[in-house]
Design a protein around this motif. Structure first.
Motif, PDB file in Angstrom:
ATOM      1  N   GLN A 212       0.833  -1.200   0.000  1.00 31.19           N
ATOM      2  CA  GLN A 212       0.000   0.000   0.000  1.00 31.19           C
ATOM      3  C   GLN A 212       0.870   1.254   0.000  1.00 31.19           C
ATOM      4  OE1 GLN A 212      -3.605   0.145  -0.142  1.00 31.19           O
ATOM      5  NE2 GLN A 212      -2.860   2.163  -0.772  1.00 31.19           N
ATOM      6  N   ASN A 213       1.937   1.237   0.785  1.00 32.78           N
ATOM      7  CA  ASN A 213       2.872   2.369   0.775  1.00 32.78           C
ATOM      8  C   ASN A 213       3.535   2.516  -0.594  1.00 32.78           C
ATOM      9  OD1 ASN A 213       2.317   2.901   3.472  1.00 32.78           O
ATOM     10  ND2 ASN A 213       4.041   1.678   4.225  1.00 32.78           N
ATOM     11  N   THR A 214       3.836   1.382  -1.204  1.00 29.42           N
ATOM     12  CA  THR A 214       4.449   1.413  -2.538  1.00 29.42           C
ATOM     13  C   THR A 214       3.486   1.996  -3.561  1.00 29.42           C
ATOM     14  OG1 THR A 214       5.798  -0.522  -1.997  1.00 29.42           O
ATOM     15  CG2 THR A 214       5.516   0.009  -4.334  1.00 29.42           C
ATOM     16  N   VAL A 215       2.217   1.583  -3.493  1.00 27.03           N
ATOM     17  CA  VAL A 215       1.205   2.111  -4.409  1.00 27.03           C
ATOM     18  C   VAL A 215       1.049   3.612  -4.220  1.00 27.03           C
ATOM     19  CG1 VAL A 215      -1.276   2.124  -4.907  1.00 27.03           C
ATOM     20  CG2 VAL A 215      -0.064  -0.048  -4.692  1.00 27.03           C
ATOM     21  N   LEU A 222       3.687   9.005 -10.441  1.00 27.95           N
ATOM     22  CA  LEU A 222       2.950   9.153 -11.701  1.00 27.95           C
ATOM     23  C   LEU A 222       2.427  10.575 -11.868  1.00 27.95           C
ATOM     24  CD1 LEU A 222       1.699   7.994 -14.258  1.00 27.95           C
ATOM     25  CD2 LEU A 222      -0.254   7.213 -12.870  1.00 27.95           C
ATOM     26  N   ASP A 223       1.923  11.157 -10.792  1.00 24.10           N
ATOM     27  CA  ASP A 223       1.440  12.537 -10.862  1.00 24.10           C
ATOM     28  C   ASP A 223       2.568  13.490 -11.264  1.00 24.10           C
ATOM     29  OD1 ASP A 223      -1.073  11.714 -10.135  1.00 24.10           O
ATOM     30  OD2 ASP A 223      -0.826  12.180  -7.999  1.00 24.10           O
ATOM     31  N   ILE A 224       3.742  13.271 -10.691  1.00 26.21           N
ATOM     32  CA  ILE A 224       4.886  14.139 -11.009  1.00 26.21           C
ATOM     33  C   ILE A 224       5.294  13.943 -12.471  1.00 26.21           C
ATOM     34  CG2 ILE A 224       7.329  14.529 -10.531  1.00 26.21           C
ATOM     35  CD1 ILE A 224       6.744  13.775  -7.609  1.00 26.21           C
ATOM     36  N   ALA A 225       5.284  12.669 -12.938  1.00 24.46           N
ATOM     37  CA  ALA A 225       5.659  12.400 -14.318  1.00 24.46           C
ATOM     38  C   ALA A 225       4.664  13.020 -15.294  1.00 24.46           C
ATOM     39  CB  ALA A 225       5.750  10.898 -14.551  1.00 24.46           C
ATOM     40  N   GLN A 226       3.376  12.916 -14.968  1.00 25.74           N
ATOM     41  CA  GLN A 226       2.356  13.505 -15.842  1.00 25.74           C
ATOM     42  C   GLN A 226       2.482  15.027 -15.875  1.00 25.74           C
ATOM     43  OE1 GLN A 226      -1.163  11.812 -14.074  1.00 25.74           O
ATOM     44  NE2 GLN A 226      -1.265  10.130 -15.589  1.00 25.74           N
ATOM     45  N   SER A 227       2.760  15.625 -14.744  1.00 22.05           N
ATOM     46  CA  SER A 227       2.942  17.086 -14.708  1.00 22.05           C
ATOM     47  C   SER A 227       4.170  17.494 -15.510  1.00 22.05           C
ATOM     48  CB  SER A 227       3.082  17.566 -13.257  1.00 22.05           C
ATOM     49  OG  SER A 227       1.916  17.285 -12.523  1.00 22.05           O
ATOM     50  N   VAL A 233       8.905  18.805 -19.532  1.00 23.50           N
ATOM     51  CA  VAL A 233      10.164  18.516 -18.838  1.00 23.50           C
ATOM     52  C   VAL A 233      10.613  17.083 -19.095  1.00 23.50           C
ATOM     53  CG1 VAL A 233      11.296  18.383 -16.581  1.00 23.50           C
ATOM     54  CG2 VAL A 233       9.671  20.227 -17.067  1.00 23.50           C
ATOM     55  N   VAL A 234       9.640  16.109 -19.119  1.00 21.31           N
ATOM     56  CA  VAL A 234       9.967  14.713 -19.358  1.00 21.31           C
ATOM     57  C   VAL A 234       9.229  14.238 -20.593  1.00 21.31           C
ATOM     58  CG1 VAL A 234      10.387  14.262 -16.912  1.00 21.31           C
ATOM     59  CG2 VAL A 234       8.096  13.907 -17.866  1.00 21.31           C
ATOM     60  N   ASP A 235       9.690  13.086 -21.129  1.00 19.48           N
ATOM     61  CA  ASP A 235       9.033  12.550 -22.318  1.00 19.48           C
ATOM     62  C   ASP A 235       7.933  11.573 -21.917  1.00 19.48           C
ATOM     63  OD1 ASP A 235      10.490  10.467 -21.366  1.00 19.48           O
ATOM     64  OD2 ASP A 235      11.938  10.435 -23.000  1.00 19.48           O
ATOM     65  N   GLN A 236       7.185  11.082 -22.914  1.00 23.00           N
ATOM     66  CA  GLN A 236       6.031  10.213 -22.646  1.00 23.00           C
ATOM     67  C   GLN A 236       6.446   8.873 -22.065  1.00 23.00           C
ATOM     68  OE1 GLN A 236       3.655   9.363 -26.087  1.00 23.00           O
ATOM     69  NE2 GLN A 236       1.914   8.584 -24.894  1.00 23.00           N
ATOM     70  N   ILE A 237       7.612   8.367 -22.439  1.00 28.43           N
ATOM     71  CA  ILE A 237       8.030   7.060 -21.940  1.00 28.43           C
ATOM     72  C   ILE A 237       8.167   7.046 -20.413  1.00 28.43           C
ATOM     73  CG2 ILE A 237      10.536   7.486 -22.121  1.00 28.43           C
ATOM     74  CD1 ILE A 237      10.775   4.577 -23.122  1.00 28.43           C
ATOM     75  N   THR A 238       8.504   8.190 -19.844  1.00 28.13           N
ATOM     76  CA  THR A 238       8.593   8.289 -18.379  1.00 28.13           C
ATOM     77  C   THR A 238       7.220   8.097 -17.754  1.00 28.13           C
ATOM     78  OG1 THR A 238      10.487   9.791 -18.534  1.00 28.13           O
ATOM     79  CG2 THR A 238       9.251   9.784 -16.471  1.00 28.13           C
ATOM     80  N   VAL A 239       6.200   8.698 -18.401  1.00 29.17           N
ATOM     81  CA  VAL A 239       4.834   8.537 -17.889  1.00 29.17           C
ATOM     82  C   VAL A 239       4.391   7.082 -17.994  1.00 29.17           C
ATOM     83  CG1 VAL A 239       2.430   9.225 -18.190  1.00 29.17           C
ATOM     84  CG2 VAL A 239       4.251  10.907 -18.514  1.00 29.17           C
ATOM     85  N   VAL A 240       4.689   6.447 -19.126  1.00 24.40           N
ATOM     86  CA  VAL A 240       4.303   5.052 -19.323  1.00 24.40           C
ATOM     87  C   VAL A 240       4.991   4.146 -18.301  1.00 24.40           C
ATOM     88  CG1 VAL A 240       4.380   3.111 -20.915  1.00 24.40           C
ATOM     89  CG2 VAL A 240       3.817   5.397 -21.762  1.00 24.40           C
ATOM     90  N   LEU A 246       3.024   1.518 -11.259  1.00 24.07           N
ATOM     91  CA  LEU A 246       1.853   1.649 -10.378  1.00 24.07           C
ATOM     92  C   LEU A 246       0.913   0.459 -10.538  1.00 24.07           C
ATOM     93  CD1 LEU A 246      -0.060   3.134  -8.460  1.00 24.07           C
ATOM     94  CD2 LEU A 246      -0.918   4.417 -10.447  1.00 24.07           C
ATOM     95  N   HIS A 247       0.592   0.117 -11.787  1.00 21.45           N
ATOM     96  CA  HIS A 247      -0.359  -0.967 -12.013  1.00 21.45           C
ATOM     97  C   HIS A 247       0.190  -2.303 -11.517  1.00 21.45           C
ATOM     98  CE1 HIS A 247      -2.720   1.902 -13.991  1.00 21.45           C
ATOM     99  NE2 HIS A 247      -2.190   1.830 -15.225  1.00 21.45           N
ATOM    100  N   THR A 248       1.487  -2.528 -11.667  1.00 28.20           N
ATOM    101  CA  THR A 248       2.096  -3.763 -11.167  1.00 28.20           C
ATOM    102  C   THR A 248       1.967  -3.857  -9.655  1.00 28.20           C
ATOM    103  OG1 THR A 248       3.689  -3.787 -12.995  1.00 28.20           O
ATOM    104  CG2 THR A 248       4.233  -5.100 -11.045  1.00 28.20           C
ATOM    105  N   ALA A 249       2.226  -2.748  -8.952  1.00 29.19           N
ATOM    106  CA  ALA A 249       2.105  -2.736  -7.492  1.00 29.19           C
ATOM    107  C   ALA A 249       0.654  -2.927  -7.054  1.00 29.19           C
ATOM    108  CB  ALA A 249       2.663  -1.428  -6.932  1.00 29.19           C
ATOM    109  N   GLU A 250      -0.290  -2.309  -7.767  1.00 36.01           N
ATOM    110  CA  GLU A 250      -1.710  -2.456  -7.427  1.00 36.01           C
ATOM    111  C   GLU A 250      -2.162  -3.908  -7.607  1.00 36.01           C
ATOM    112  OE1 GLU A 250      -3.617   1.945  -8.476  1.00 36.01           O
ATOM    113  OE2 GLU A 250      -3.428   0.441 -10.063  1.00 36.01           O
ATOM    114  N   SER A 251      -1.695  -4.552  -8.675  1.00 35.06           N
ATOM    115  CA  SER A 251      -2.057  -5.953  -8.908  1.00 35.06           C
ATOM    116  C   SER A 251      -1.521  -6.846  -7.795  1.00 35.06           C
ATOM    117  CB  SER A 251      -1.496  -6.400 -10.256  1.00 35.06           C
ATOM    118  OG  SER A 251      -1.736  -7.785 -10.469  1.00 35.06           O
TER     119      SER A 251
END
Length: 504
Positions: A212-215, A222-227, A233-240, A246-251
């Motif tokens: 839960q802490n990891t998620v 992810l929020d920072i990457a999207q911003s 500042v960053v490219d799309q691959i960073t967001v992906v 995130l999804h791996t940790a949630e699963s």
């Protein structure tokens, strides 16, 4: 008067006959449990390792667990669950009723020492055939009617001259003791299983908190990457990459719910509760194995109920041999019958209506084609097999203690090493995050560092679970809080039972 004196005189004679009876068959002496004498200390005990660091055994060395052994963990919730288990666990109830049944068999065997007394009152009204002729004195008997009323009492007794009944009683007593030991062994097994599952649930809660802490951290990343992507500042691959992390940790977090749910249902079953209405609140595992009073190897034979059960099985098999040997000797049965008999009920209680008969009968098998000898050999083989089973049980007990001593000791060392790995992985994440923030390294390096940290943290949590369950298994291997003094004696199991209630 002469017959009365005869009957009075035969009673002490019969008693002397029984007292003079012997008990055939081998005398029981428990064989040695192991070929070699137990060592002075356990091989895998931390006290045997000069460089051992971590978990320690309790001092002094000869200390033993007593009573409610699970209280050593100082877990109030576990204590409450164990108390419920001892009352409502259905498997324990099955073994308890088996013990009650075994005790009734002692009473059945004991009853064979005494005479049986029966009565069969009857009334008969009969008419002879009208076509019967006359008797020798010329009396006509055809069509005659008669009535007979009788009130007989029959006594029969087979004195236990060769100890067949006494050996049977001993066999049933030993079997009842075996059943009592089986009951305690089942109780210990259920208690240990509950403690293991409890710590597994607490470990699952610790893993859930970790994920839960990891998620939560991945969501912020992810929020920072999207911003950063929106501001260029960053490219799309960073967001992906951040989304994938995130999804791996949630699963993984969701998957933890399967094991916890099943463990929760298992505890409900153990305490006799309906899994549909039973819940254990979330609480992360924080406990560490307490110092456990291991004692010395020579005490193990007195601490394990399964060893006691195995030893009682040998005693029972030895008594069976005596029962089989008694078949080689003749049987004596003393029987007597007396009562009242009259052709009219009105005269049934008159003194002349009395009748009696008394006499002994002896029987001996002259030829059985080797049946009795084969039966004796069968029980000798059974006894020898029980001896081997007893020794195997003892060896298994020592193996289980050594296995779990090694597990708890080694895991305590591994946990310290894994904690160092977690600390270094945490430092790795901090350094890599700084390099990413300054634009030196790509975000994928941060993901690699985070994955390494999560893997190490997960391994550390799993090691804590293994260590706690291994400590419970060690206590179980040591016999819990039981010792041989708690095994009921033959006199205890032979005490008269009241009327047993029927479970509704």
């Amino acid at each position: 008067m002469t017959s009365f004196r005869f009957k009075v005189a035969i009673i002490p004679a019969m008693a002397m006959l029984v007292l003079a009876g012997c008990r055939v068959g081998p005398k029981y002496n428990a064989p040695a449990a192991t070929v070699q004498a137990p060592p002075a200390a356990y091989k895998e005990s931390p006290t045997q390792f000069q460089d051992s660091d971590g978990w320690k055994v309790a001092q002094p060395q000869d200390a033993m667990l007593r009573g409610k052994w699970w209280e050593i963990y100082n877990e109030p919730e576990l204590n409450d669950l164990e108390d419920k288990l001892n009352i409502d666990n259905q498997n324990i109830k099955v073994f308890f009723e088996n013990f009650m049944e075994a005790r009734t068999l002692i009473a059945q065997a004991h009853a064979q020492l005494y005479p049986t007394l029966t009565t069969s009152p009857n009334f008969t009204r009969s008419r002879a055939s009208g076509n019967l002729g006359t008797t020798a004195n010329g009396n006509f008997t055809g069509g005659a009617q008669s009535s007979i009323t009788s009130l007989p009492v029959t006594a029969s007794w087979a004195p236990d001259l060769w100890g067949r009944v006494r050996n049977t009683i001993r066999e049933m007593q030993y079997n009842a003791q075996l059943s009592a030991a089986d009951l305690e062994n089942e109780r210990l097994t259920e208690q240990a299983t509950l403690a293991e599952v409890y710590f597994e649930i607490r470990g699952q809660d610790a893993l859930e908190a970790l994920f839960q802490n990891t998620v939560d951290a991945d969501k912020k990343a992810l929020d920072i990457a999207q911003s950063g992507y929106q501001t260029g500042v960053v490219d799309q691959i960073t967001v992906v990459e951040a989304e994938n992390t995130l999804h791996t940790a949630e699963s993984a977090l969701t998957n933890l719910g399967v094991a916890r749910a099943q463990d929760q249902h298992a505890i409900a079953m153990l305490i006799g509760a309906n899994p549909s209405s039973f819940t254990i609140p979330v609480k992360a595992l924080t406990a560490t194995p307490p110092p456990i009073p291991v004692g010395v190897p020579s005490q193990l034979l007195e601490r394990r109920p399964d060893i006691a059960a195995s030893e009682r099985a040998m005693a029972s098999a030895n008594a069976q041999i005596g029962v089989a040997v008694a078949a080689f000797y003749p049987n004596l049965t003393l029987s007597a019958e007396g009562g009242l008999e009259s052709s009219t009920i009105s005269h049934l209680l008159d003194w002349p209506s009395r009748f009696w008969s008394v006499g002994p009968a002896a029987s001996e098998t002259l030829f059985d084609a080797g049946l009795r000898r084969a039966t004796v050999n069968q029980y000798i083989a059974t006894y020898n097999a029980d001896v081997a089973s007893y020794r195997q049980t003892v060896l298994t007990a020592f193996q289980q203690v050594e296995d779990n001593l090694a597990a708890v000791r080694i895991l305590s060392q591994q946990i310290k090493q894994e904690q160092q790995a977690v600390d270094s992985a945490q430092k790795f994440v901090e350094l890599e995050t700084g390099r990413y923030d300054t634009g030196i390294d790509p975000y994928v390096d941060v993901v690699t560092a985070q994955t390494t940290l999560l893997s190490n943290q997960q391994s550390l949590a799993s090691l804590h679970i293994q260590q706690m369950t291994a400590s419970v298994q060690l206590i179980e291997a040591l016999g819990g809080g039981w010792d041989h003094t708690q095994l009921p004696t033959p006199a205890d199991v032979s005490k008269k039972l009241g009327k047993l209630a029927i479970e509704k």
